[in-house]
Enzyme design. Structure first.
Site, PDB file in Angstrom:
ATOM      1  N   GLY A  41       0.814  -1.205   0.000  1.00 49.64           N
ATOM      2  CA  GLY A  41       0.000   0.000   0.000  1.00 49.64           C
ATOM      3  C   GLY A  41       0.846   1.252   0.000  1.00 49.64           C
ATOM      4  O   GLY A  41       0.620   2.182  -0.790  1.00 49.64           O
ATOM      5  N   ALA A  42       1.821   1.300   0.889  1.00 54.03           N
ATOM      6  CA  ALA A  42       2.698   2.469   0.970  1.00 54.03           C
ATOM      7  C   ALA A  42       3.504   2.640  -0.310  1.00 54.03           C
ATOM      8  O   ALA A  42       3.687   3.766  -0.797  1.00 54.03           O
ATOM      9  CB  ALA A  42       3.624   2.328   2.176  1.00 54.03           C
ATOM     10  N   ASN A 176      -0.047 -10.927 -11.109  1.00 49.57           N
ATOM     11  CA  ASN A 176       1.060 -11.547 -11.831  1.00 49.57           C
ATOM     12  C   ASN A 176       0.627 -12.935 -12.289  1.00 49.57           C
ATOM     13  O   ASN A 176      -0.528 -13.338 -12.083  1.00 49.57           O
ATOM     14  CB  ASN A 176       2.338 -11.570 -10.987  1.00 49.57           C
ATOM     15  CG  ASN A 176       2.202 -12.410  -9.722  1.00 49.57           C
ATOM     16  OD1 ASN A 176       1.356 -13.298  -9.620  1.00 49.57           O
ATOM     17  ND2 ASN A 176       3.041 -12.131  -8.729  1.00 49.57           N
ATOM     18  N   ASP A 224      17.232  -4.912  -8.204  1.00 47.98           N
ATOM     19  CA  ASP A 224      16.313  -5.373  -7.161  1.00 47.98           C
ATOM     20  C   ASP A 224      14.889  -5.142  -7.676  1.00 47.98           C
ATOM     21  O   ASP A 224      14.491  -4.001  -7.911  1.00 47.98           O
ATOM     22  CB  ASP A 224      16.559  -4.587  -5.869  1.00 47.98           C
ATOM     23  CG  ASP A 224      15.652  -5.010  -4.710  1.00 47.98           C
ATOM     24  OD1 ASP A 224      14.830  -5.923  -4.899  1.00 47.98           O
ATOM     25  OD2 ASP A 224      15.771  -4.410  -3.625  1.00 47.98           O
ATOM     26  N   ASP A 230       4.500  -2.932  -7.638  1.00 50.17           N
ATOM     27  CA  ASP A 230       3.698  -1.863  -7.038  1.00 50.17           C
ATOM     28  C   ASP A 230       3.748  -0.599  -7.895  1.00 50.17           C
ATOM     29  O   ASP A 230       2.743   0.100  -8.050  1.00 50.17           O
ATOM     30  CB  ASP A 230       4.197  -1.563  -5.623  1.00 50.17           C
ATOM     31  CG  ASP A 230       4.007  -2.736  -4.683  1.00 50.17           C
ATOM     32  OD1 ASP A 230       3.018  -3.465  -4.851  1.00 50.17           O
ATOM     33  OD2 ASP A 230       4.857  -2.927  -3.792  1.00 50.17           O
TER      34      ASP A 230
END
Length: 284
Positions: A41-42, A176, A224, A230
């Site tokens: 969410g963040a 995904n 990474d 997100d």
């Protein structure tokens, strides 16, 4: 400016970067450790903010020292945190992340206060569009979607049984390949758009099971991949809200995810609008 409310999780990520990921039961040493703000969410809230939206985050953290660290970048960049409360019953959520040299990762989440974000905490309709994931209780997500009056994006991650009416209300669902397999043919029966991401292979956008757009990310050197999915969610939602055509919106989202993968950490790696547009321009 496009208005987006994210109802979702807040974590502090502990990231161990190692030469390779361990096999089951194996110990891999020689890693380096870093701490970054995270939580789906963040991450999505900050990604949407950096891409140009006006963003509010609804969620829960613990009444502890980790909370300030977990919210630091959101606060610094102007995400509205007035509905992100501290809970004295559970600690701030934590994610333990192992990252290989090539960027692949393994993640274990201890959700903590995220699971104390209950349906009764949602007392008003989200402002503008809504983005949700499944790192909060499913009933809380269902409540947020039911209250929404505008565009709804539902990122079905991690995959979990979700009420049919919640799925049907979504204008956009993002999964995904693993999550798509979990929900199966049910995704094809939904009225909204369904985006399926395939990592470096790109993504497809579907309506009623029919492919209406596809895109591949620009080539990058992955460091990474944490947070790339997100970023894709936030970017695709924002592009569609801006009225971009499905193929252009999908290309924008794939490029945003690709830029994220070039840097370590979740939130520190999230790109600005200018960075994404420059990457897109470089492959035209």
């Amino acid at each position: 400016m496009t208005r987006i409310t994210v109802v979702g999780s807040v974590n502090l990520d502990f990231v161990a970067t190692a030469p390779r990921l361990p096999a089951p039961g194996e110990t891999v040493t020689g890693a380096t450790l870093a701490r970054h703000p995270g939580g789906k969410g963040a991450n999505q809230a900050l990604a949407a903010r950096r891409l140009g939206a006006d963003v509010s985050l609804v969620g829960r953290v613990g009444a502890d020292a980790l909370a300030d660290e977990a919210l630091a970048l959101l606060r610094a960049e102007g995400v509205d945190l007035s509905q992100c409360a501290a809970d004295d019953r559970a600690p701030t959520g934590v994610a333990l992340i192992a990252v290989a040299a090539g960027g692949e990762n393994q993640i274990v989440v201890a959700p903590g206060a995220n699971m104390e974000c209950r349906p009764e905490n949602l007392t008003m309709a989200p402002q503008g569009a809504l983005i949700c994931q499944l790192e909060l209780p499913v009933e809380t997500v269902a409540r947020a979607v039911a209250l929404a009056e505008g565009f709804v994006c539902l990122n079905l991650a991690p995959a979990a049984p979700t009420p049919a009416e919640t799925l049907a209300r979504a204008d956009l669902i993002v999964v995904n390949e693993t999550e798509a397999a979990f929900y199966g043919e049910a995704l094809n029966a939904l009225p909204g758009l369904v985006a399926i991401t395939r990592g470096a292979k790109g993504a497809g956008l579907y309506r009623h099971g029919e492919l209406i757009a596809s895109a591949t990310p620009p080539p990058v050197q992955a460091v990474d991949t944490t947070g790339a999915g997100d970023t894709f969610v936030a970017a695709l939602t924002l592009a569609l809200l801006e009225g971009q055509a499905p193929d252009a919106a999908l290309a924008f989202a794939c490029a945003a995810g690709a830029v994220t993968a070039t840097r370590p950490g979740a939130q520190p790696s999230l790109p600005t609008r200018a960075e994404v547009e420059a990457r897109l321009e470089s492959v035209r």
